[in-house]
Design an enzyme around this catalytic site. Structure first.
Site, PDB file in Angstrom:
ATOM      1  N   ASP A 127      -9.970  -3.706  -0.190  1.00  0.00           N
ATOM      2  CA  ASP A 127      -8.110  -4.523   0.663  1.00  0.00           C
ATOM      3  C   ASP A 127      -9.205  -5.325   1.395  1.00  0.00           C
ATOM      4  O   ASP A 127      -8.986  -6.315   1.739  1.00  0.00           O
ATOM      5  CB  ASP A 127      -7.301  -3.404   0.529  1.00  0.00           C
ATOM      6  N   THR A 166       1.092  -1.023   0.165  1.00  0.00           N
ATOM      7  CA  THR A 166      -0.041  -0.032  -0.300  1.00  0.00           C
ATOM      8  C   THR A 166       0.264   0.790  -0.082  1.00  0.00           C
ATOM      9  O   THR A 166       0.861   1.865  -1.114  1.00  0.00           O
ATOM     10  CB  THR A 166      -1.043  -0.317   1.154  1.00  0.00           C
ATOM     11  N   HIS A 203      -8.319  -9.497   2.126  1.00  0.00           N
ATOM     12  CA  HIS A 203      -7.714  -9.866   2.868  1.00  0.00           C
ATOM     13  C   HIS A 203      -8.226 -10.820   3.486  1.00  0.00           C
ATOM     14  O   HIS A 203      -7.745 -11.972   3.537  1.00  0.00           O
ATOM     15  CB  HIS A 203      -6.105  -8.544   3.866  1.00  0.00           C
ATOM     16  N   ASP A 263      -3.723   0.994  -5.975  1.00  0.00           N
ATOM     17  CA  ASP A 263      -2.238   1.001  -5.905  1.00  0.00           C
ATOM     18  C   ASP A 263      -1.731  -0.443  -6.229  1.00  0.00           C
ATOM     19  O   ASP A 263      -0.633  -1.147  -6.329  1.00  0.00           O
ATOM     20  CB  ASP A 263      -1.950   0.430  -3.762  1.00  0.00           C
ATOM     21  N   TYR A 317      -4.889   9.649   9.095  1.00  0.00           N
ATOM     22  CA  TYR A 317      -5.832   8.797   8.956  1.00  0.00           C
ATOM     23  C   TYR A 317      -7.311   8.835   9.641  1.00  0.00           C
ATOM     24  O   TYR A 317      -6.303   8.645  11.631  1.00  0.00           O
ATOM     25  CB  TYR A 317      -4.723   7.502   8.661  1.00  0.00           C
TER      26      TYR A 317
HETATM   27 ZN   LIG Z   1      -3.626  -1.418  -0.495  1.00  0.00          ZN
END
Ligand SMILES: [Zn+2]
Ligand SMILES: *[C@@H]1O[C@H](CO)[C@@H](O)[C@H](O)[C@H]1NC(C)=O
Ligand SMILES: *[C@@H]1O[C@H](CO)[C@@H](O)[C@H](O)[C@H]1NC(C)=O
Ligand SMILES: *[C@@H]1O[C@H](CO)[C@@H](O)[C@H](O)[C@H]1NC(C)=O
Ligand SMILES: *[C@@H]1O[C@H](CO)[C@@H](O)[C@H](O)[C@H]1NC(C)=O
Ligand SMILES: *[C@@H]1O[C@H](CO)[C@@H](O)[C@H](O)[C@H]1NC(C)=O
Length: 467
Positions: free
Chosen positions: A201, A81, A205, A249, A164
Site C-alpha cells: 500500500d 483499509t 500511494h 483489503d 498498531y
Molecule cells: Zn489498505
C-alpha cells in the site's frame, strides 16, 4: 468384438477405482484429536489483483500452486483499509459493520473517528470480529495489528494482540504470531490468528501503481516477506499443519495533478462540514441540504453526488447513521480537494468497488484446501463464512455465501463447471462433425456403399441423394 468389451470393462474398473481412491483421499478430513487445523489470515495492504500478473512473486506463486488462487475479489465500498479489513473478519458490508471510512462522524454520539484514533469501542461494536467469536468455541486467538486488534469489542480482545506500531518489522510480527500459533508444549497454540502488514500500500500511494520500477521493488519486498513467512512456519513445524490465507483489503489506481476536482469552485467551505474528502467525500450541509446538493450534483463531470437516500443499493452503503446526508464519489483516478492544485498521493483507492483496479486477490494453502485450484472471483464478505467453516465456529449473521468458496476446500465433491461445460461442448462438436463427415462421404461414395448405408440409416430421409 470381445476385445472391445474387455477393454471397456477394464477402463470402467480403472475409473471406478480412481473414483473410490479420490473419495478416500479427499475424505481424510480436517478433524484430528485437537479439532480442525489452526488458521492464519494474512493481509498485505493494497495488493491489487493484477500485480500477480505484472510482477514475478515466486514465493507467492509457489504457495498458491500448492493450494488455491482466487484471481480477484470484489471488496466492499468504500474500498478503504478499515472498512475492508473489518469485512474480512466479520463477513459484513460496511453499512452493517459500521466502519464506514477512514474518517467518520457519528451524529448519535457526536464522536469523530480517524484511523489513527480508533480504539473507542462504540465504533466497532455493531459487529464482532472472528478473533472474538472464536473465543466462544474455547479457542485461543490472536490479532497482530489488524485494524481493531487492540479495541475492546463487546468487552473482549483476542487472547494475544499487539497495538498498531508502524516500526515493528514483518519479521517481528511473524515471529510473535508463529510463537502464539505453536503454543508452548503445555498450552495449546492459537486456533485463529490475523496478521497485518502495510505493504504494498505505501509504495502504491507514494509512486502510483503504474510506476513499474518502484512497484517491482515494493513487490519484491512483499514476496521476500512471504518467503520469510513460509520458512518461519516450516521451522516451527506448522507448515502443512495449518491453513494459511493470504489476501488484501483493496487495490490501487494511478492519480494525477491533471485530475483534480475542486469543491470550492462549486460551493464555499462555510456551507458544509467536511467529514471525509477523497475519493469519497462525506458532507453535512449547514443550511439547506437540497440547495447544497443542487450545487454539487453538477459540480464536475467526473464526480457523482448522492443524497444519502439515493445511494445505489449495490454499494451497500446507505443503512447506517454514520452515512452523511451527502456523499460525493470521484471517478477512477480523480482526486477531490477543497481548494488548490496539490496532489498528495500518486496512487489511491476508495473508489467504486466494481472497478477491477480496486480489487485484491486471495491465495490459500493448507490441509483443508485443494491443490492447484484456481477460481476467477469471490467477494470479500465470502471469506468469513469460509473461515468459520474451516474452524467449526458458529459464525454470526453475515453477508457472505459459503457456496462461493466451497470448491476451494479439499474433500468437497465439486463439479468443475467450466471443465464440464467444455467437455459437453467438445463432445457435441465432435458428434456433429462426425455426422457432417458421414453425410459428406455418403454423397461421394459409390452406389454400392450408399446402398449399404441406406440399409443402416433408413431414417436419414432428408438427404436428396438417398431418395
Ligand atoms: Zn489498505
Ligand atoms: C480521539 O477521539 C476522541 C473521541 O472519539 C476524542 O475525544 C479525542 O480528542 C481524540 N484524540 C485525538 C488525539 O484526536
Ligand atoms: C515479538 O515482538 C517484539 C516486539 O517488537 C520483538 O522484540 C520480539 O523479538 C518478537 N518476538 C519474536 C519471537 O519474533
Ligand atoms: C517512478 O518513481 C521514481 C521515484 O520517484 C521516479 O524517479 C521515476 O521517474 C518514476 N517513473 C515513472 C515511470 O513515473
Ligand atoms: C452558503 O452560505 C452562505 C453564508 O452562510 C449563505 O448565505 C448561502 O445561502 C449558503 N448557500 C447554500 C447553497 O447553502
Ligand atoms: C447483511 O447481513 C446483516 C446481518 O445478517 C443483515 O442485517 C443485512 O440486511 C445484510 N445485508 C444485505 C444487503 O443482505
Amino acid at each position: 468384438m470381445l476385445g472391445r468389451v474387455k477393454r471397456m470393462l477394464l477402463v470402467g474398473t480403472l475409473l471406478g477405482f480412481l473414483f473410490v481412491l479420490a473419495a478416500v483421499v479427499s475424505g481424510t478430513d480436517e478433524v484430528g484429536p485437537t479439532g480442525p487445523p489452526p488458521l492464519l489470515l494474512v493481509s498485505f495492504d493494497g495488493f491489487r489483483a493484477d500485480y500477480l500478473k505484472r510482477f514475478p512473486m515466486p514465493n507467492l506463486k509457489s504457495l498458491y500452486s500448492q493450494g488455491v488462487l482466487v484471481e480477484q475479489m470484489t471488496n466492499v465500498f468504500v474500498t478503504k483499509t478499515f472498512p475492508n479489513h473489518y469485512s474480512l473478519v466479520t463477513g459484513l458490508y460496511a453499512e452493517s459493520h459500521g466502519i464506514m471510512a477512514s474518517n467518520m462522524y457519528d451524529p448519535d454520539t457526536n464522536k469523530h473517528f480517524h484511523i489513527s484514533n480508533n480504539t473507542d469501542p462504540s465504533w466497532w461494536n455493531e459487529a464482532e470480529p472472528l478473533w472474538i467469536t472464536a473465543l466462544d468455541s474455547g479457542y485461543k486467538t490472536a490479532a497482530m495489528m489488524w485494524p481493531g486488534s487492540d479495541v475492546l469489542i463487546h468487552n473482549r480482545t483476542a487472547t494475544h494482540y499487539f497495538s498498531y506500531n508502524p516500526h515493528m518489522t514483518f519479521r517481528e510480527r511473524v515471529g510473535n504470531v508463529t510463537k502464539w500459533m505453536k503454543g508452548d508444549g503445555k498450552e495449546e497454540g492459537v486456533k485463529f490468528a490475523a496478521l497485518y502488514w502495510e505493504q504494498p500500500d505505501i509504495t502504491g500511494h507514494r509512486y502510483g501503481p503504474e510506476n513499474t520500477t518502484m512497484m517491482s521493488q515494493g513487490l519484491k519486498e512483499v514476496d521476500d516477506d512471504i518467503g520469510l513467512l513460509i520458512s518461519e512456519l516450516k521451522m516451527a513445524g506448522l507448515w502443512g499443519q495449518i491453513n494459511v490465507i493470504i489476501t488484501s483489503d483493496h487495490g490501487m489506481t494511478q492519480c494525477s495533478p491533471d485530475r483534480l476536482i475542486q469543491l470550492d469552485k462549486c460551493l464555499g467551505p462555510d456551507n458544509y462540514t467536511l467529514v471525509d474528502l477523497t475519493p469519497v467525500a462525506a458532507l453535512i450541509p449547514k443550511q439547506n441540504t437540497t440547495a447544497v446538493f443542487n450545487l454539487l450534483k453538477n459540480c464536475h463531470s467526473h464526480m457523482t453526488a448522492y443524497l444519502k437516500e439515493s445511494i445505489p443499493e449495490r454499494l451497500h452503503y446507505r443503512n447506517n447513521h454514520r452515512v452523511q446526508p451527502i456523499i460525493l464519489v470521484a471517478d477512477e483516478g480523480w482526486t477531490i480537494v477543497q481548494t488548490g492544485n496539490v496532489l498528495h498521493r500518486l496512487g489511491d483507492h476508495g473508489y467504486d468497488n466494481s472497478l477491477p483496479s480496486m480489487h485484491p486477490f486471495l491465495a490459500a494453502v493448507g490441509p483443508s484446501f485443494r491443490q492447484g485450484y484456481r477460481i476467477g472471483s469471490i467477494e470479500t464478505v465470502d471469506i468469513y463464512p469460509l473461515m468459520c467453516h474451516l474452524l467449526s465456529v458458529n459464525g454470526r449473521p453475515n453477508n457472505g455465501t459459503l457456496s462461493h468458496t466451497r470448491c476451494m476446500m479439499a474433500g468437497e465433491k465439486c463439479w468443475d463447471v467450466p471443465l464440464v461445460v467444455g467437455l459437453v461442448v467438445g463432445v457435441l462438436l465432435l458428434l456433429s462433425s462426425v455426422t457432417v463427415l458421414f453425410r459428406f462421404l455418403g454423397r461421394r461414395r459409390p452406389q454400392s456403399i450408399r446402398d449399404f448405408q441406406r440399409l443402416n440409416i433408413d431414417d436419414d430421409d432428408d438427404d436428396p441423394l438417398l431418395e
